[in-house]
Every structure is written in C-alpha cells, then in structure tokens.
Write an enzyme that holds these catalytic residues in place. Structure first.
Site, PDB file in Angstrom:
ATOM      1  N   LYS A 100       0.823  -1.220   0.000  1.00 18.01           N
ATOM      2  CA  LYS A 100       0.000   0.000   0.000  1.00 18.01           C
ATOM      3  C   LYS A 100       0.852   1.263   0.000  1.00 18.01           C
ATOM      4  CE  LYS A 100      -3.545  -0.566  -0.403  1.00 18.01           C
ATOM      5  NZ  LYS A 100      -4.234  -0.956  -1.668  1.00 18.01           N
ATOM      6  N   GLY A 102       2.469   2.183  -3.010  1.00 14.80           N
ATOM      7  CA  GLY A 102       2.484   2.666  -4.384  1.00 14.80           C
ATOM      8  C   GLY A 102       3.341   1.798  -5.286  1.00 14.80           C
ATOM      9  N   THR A 103       3.576   0.548  -4.869  1.00 16.21           N
ATOM     10  CA  THR A 103       4.453  -0.337  -5.636  1.00 16.21           C
ATOM     11  C   THR A 103       3.865  -0.705  -6.997  1.00 16.21           C
ATOM     12  OG1 THR A 103       3.550  -2.301  -4.525  1.00 16.21           O
ATOM     13  CG2 THR A 103       5.518  -1.292  -3.567  1.00 16.21           C
ATOM     14  N   ARG A 104       2.564  -0.929  -7.058  1.00  6.61           N
ATOM     15  CA  ARG A 104       1.937  -1.286  -8.330  1.00  6.61           C
ATOM     16  C   ARG A 104       2.046  -0.130  -9.320  1.00  6.61           C
ATOM     17  NH1 ARG A 104       1.488  -4.998 -11.657  1.00  6.61           N
ATOM     18  NH2 ARG A 104       1.150  -6.345  -9.831  1.00  6.61           N
ATOM     19  N   ARG A 181       5.531   5.481   2.379  1.00  4.85           N
ATOM     20  CA  ARG A 181       4.637   6.624   2.559  1.00  4.85           C
ATOM     21  C   ARG A 181       4.353   6.765   4.049  1.00  4.85           C
ATOM     22  NH1 ARG A 181      -1.253   4.483   0.351  1.00  4.85           N
ATOM     23  NH2 ARG A 181      -1.829   6.657   0.727  1.00  4.85           N
ATOM     24  N   SER A 189      -4.943   2.734   4.660  1.00  5.96           N
ATOM     25  CA  SER A 189      -5.159   2.174   3.330  1.00  5.96           C
ATOM     26  C   SER A 189      -5.135   0.642   3.379  1.00  5.96           C
ATOM     27  CB  SER A 189      -4.070   2.674   2.375  1.00  5.96           C
ATOM     28  OG  SER A 189      -4.214   2.106   1.094  1.00  5.96           O
ATOM     29  N   ARG A 308      -9.214   3.794  -3.791  1.00  2.00           N
ATOM     30  CA  ARG A 308     -10.511   3.709  -3.111  1.00  2.00           C
ATOM     31  C   ARG A 308     -10.534   4.649  -1.899  1.00  2.00           C
ATOM     32  NH1 ARG A 308      -8.388  -1.519  -1.512  1.00  2.00           N
ATOM     33  NH2 ARG A 308      -9.791  -2.633  -2.897  1.00  2.00           N
ATOM     34  N   THR A 309     -11.716   5.088  -1.531  1.00  2.00           N
ATOM     35  CA  THR A 309     -11.866   6.001  -0.397  1.00  2.00           C
ATOM     36  C   THR A 309     -11.545   5.285   0.906  1.00  2.00           C
ATOM     37  OG1 THR A 309     -13.619   7.185  -1.588  1.00  2.00           O
ATOM     38  CG2 THR A 309     -13.473   7.530   0.797  1.00  2.00           C
TER      39      THR A 309
END
Length: 343
Positions: A100, A102-104, A181, A189, A308-309
């Site tokens: 979660k 930002g690796t993708r 992050r 997240s 997503r929120t």
C-alpha cells in the site's frame, strides 16, 4: 660404315618419362590438397573452444547463479559475439516494499521504459516459495535481451525477516527499491483493503490498541507493524549497503511521478525516457495515470482497487499514532539519509 639410328625410339622414351612425371606431380598435388583440407578442418575444430574460452573470460566476473542460469536457459551468442538472444534471467532489481505504498503504480510506470522487463504478478519467491529453487524463480521471469533490466515486485519482502539473506544469496549486486509513505496513511489504506475483502472485521480503532484504556499501541498488528520502517531496514543493511537501496517517496510519486521516476531511472543506470509527457492527473481517483501505457494508444489508470476512499478514523486515534510513530520515523530518516516530512 657407320650405322644409322632411328630417332623414333628415343622420342617415345622421352614422352613416356614426361607422362610419368606429370602423373607423379598430379598425385602429389592431390595429396597436398587433401592434407591441407584436413588441417583446415582441424584448425576450425580447435578454434571453437577458443571462442568459448573467450566468452568465459568476458563473463569471469559473473556470479555462480548467473553462470548457472545462462547454461540452463540455453543462451547463445550471435554474430557480433557481444549480444545475447532473449532469455529468462534472474532479476537485476527488485521492488521489495512496501504494501500500500504505491508499488503497483511504480511498476506500471517503469514498464514504459524499453530497457526494463518486469514481471506483472507478484511471485512471492523469497517469502513463500523459496523452496522451489532459483530455476523455478527464473522460469517466472519475462524473457529479456542483453542490456535489459529484469525486475519484479513483491512488497512483502521488505517486512519478511528471511528475505534479505535469501536475496543476497542470489545476488549481492541486486538493486533494491522501497516505496514508502506516511505509515499512518499506509495503515489506514491497508485496513481499508482488508475490510473490502473481509466484511465484519473489527474497527480500525479497536485493532490499533492492545488496551485502549491505557493507550498501548498494538505494534504487532500487521497494518501498524509494516510502518516500522527503521526496524525492517536494519535487517536489510546487515546484507546490503545503503547505496544499493533506493527509497521512493510515496507521496511524491502521486504529486510528481515524473520526478520520482527520473530518480529511479538514475538509480538503475538508465536513460531518463519516462518523463512528465507520459502522465496526467486523474482527479476522480486522486493519483496520476498513464497517457499511453505499454501496448496501447489509450490512457490507462490502475484498477478499481487503487484509489478507493479510506475508512474514517477517529482523530484522537490518529494523534496517538502520530506520537507512536514519531521516534520511529526520525530514526528511519537518519538511516535512509532522507527526510520524508511525515507529521
């Protein structure tokens, strides 16, 4: 009276001698040609091992794993003697974390570069499938030409205690990339994703504390444990120098993707080909998307599960987490040599 001799017998004998000499000369010429042909063939056979020896000399600095992979993959030289046919090779670089973070997005952005060949799925070799061996791991990699960088991403590697030693055993020169992050945002997240897959999970607030009355944080709860970056980094620095680890600023990957991608390309020793012309900001999702992804002429954003929120979390709990993470973050800044500015 002197007798007269006919010249005919003498001429016949002379002709016979000439013919005999010509036959002998022709036979010698044929014999020499045959011997020369065999010598040339023998020289060609002996030259082949010399060319192979030269190839081995050029690769004498390669690791044992690289030598093994070339032999098993059936890699062959082409006419220049410097290029290789496409083959499956062990990775030169790994995106090892964090979940979660930002690796993708980073992987998809990097795949725009022509000198990068990246596996799309997460193989989880060093944390789950290590027993299958390097041959299986290599078979998972995309084929690449000489000079192209092979890479994969599995975010769980960063927090799995066994992975640094296992990766080092594969290659001590591998380059490692970690996307980080704000650990609180990352934890929320992470929890949001858990809830989407497993309805009925207790609230974020209740899982955050071992005892909410005393305010004791449950640092072993996975969404919170992953954010203890300094603790995880210590294990990696026991095997790899800091110069082989590149940290991607997760927040800046959203606000300035071209800048972060430029630094990653520098770290990998590549020309800066992926630039700001490749991105546009999607206001609905709240992060950058690709104008023209690999193999397509249409804009592309990551899937519905990205962006997503987040669930709403009690502000008092967030403040408690800020106090909890503050010393850990400061230590991480010092170890990484970079201030990420998380409050």
């Amino acid at each position: 009276m002197a007798s007269a001799h006919s010249p005919a017998p003498d001429l016949r004998r002379l002709a016979q001698k000439v013919v005999a000499m010509l036959c002998v000369g022709l036979a010698c010429a044929c014999l020499l040609h045959l011997i020369a042909g065999r010598c040339e063939a023998g020289a060609g056979e002996r030259a082949l091992p010399l060319r192979r020896t030269g190839l081995q000399d050029r690769n004498s600095s390669s690791s044992a794993a690289e030598e093994e992979e070339r032999a098993e993959a059936g890699v062959s030289e082409i006419s220049s003697g410097r290029e290789w046919t496409a083959s499956r090779r062990l990775p030169h670089a790994l995106i090892v974390g964090v979940k979660k973070g930002g690796t993708r997005a980073l992987l998809e952005f990097l795949r725009l570069h022509p000198d990068i060949r990246a596996l799309g799925s997460e193989p989880h070799f060093f944390d789950r499938h290590y027993g299958r061996g390097l041959t299986w791991y290599r078979s998972m990699m995309p084929k690449a030409l000489d000079g192209q960088i092979v890479m994969e991403k599995t975010p769980r590697y960063f927090v799995t205690p066994e992975t640094p030693a296992r990766i080092h055993a594969m290659s001590r020169d591998v380059k490692l990339i970690v996307v980080v992050r704000d650990p609180i945002t990352r934890a929320i997240s992470d929890y949001t994703q858990i809830v989407s897959k497993t309805p009925g999970v207790p609230s974020f607030e209740s899982l955050t504390f071992k005892n909410r009355t005393t305010g004791q944080i449950d640092s072993l709860w996975s969404p919170l444990y992953i954010g203890l970056y300094a603790r995880h980094l210590e294990r990696w620095l026991a095997y790899f120098p800091l110069s082989q680890i590149h940290f991607v600023h997760g927040e800046r990957l959203i606000s300035d993707p071209a800048g972060e991608l430029g630094r990653v390309q520098d770290f990998l020793g590549l020309q800066r080909i992926v630039t700001d012309k490749h991105f546009y900001f999607n206001k609905t999702k709240g992060f950058p998307c690709l104008k023209k992804p690999e193999g397509s002429s249409k804009p592309h954003c990551l899937g519905k599960t990205k962006g997503r929120t987040h669930v709403r979390v009690d502000p008092d709990v967030i403040q408690k987490l800020r106090e909890f993470y503050h010393p850990h973050n400061l230590k991480f800044y010092q170890m990484a040599g970079m201030d990420f500015g998380w409050q």
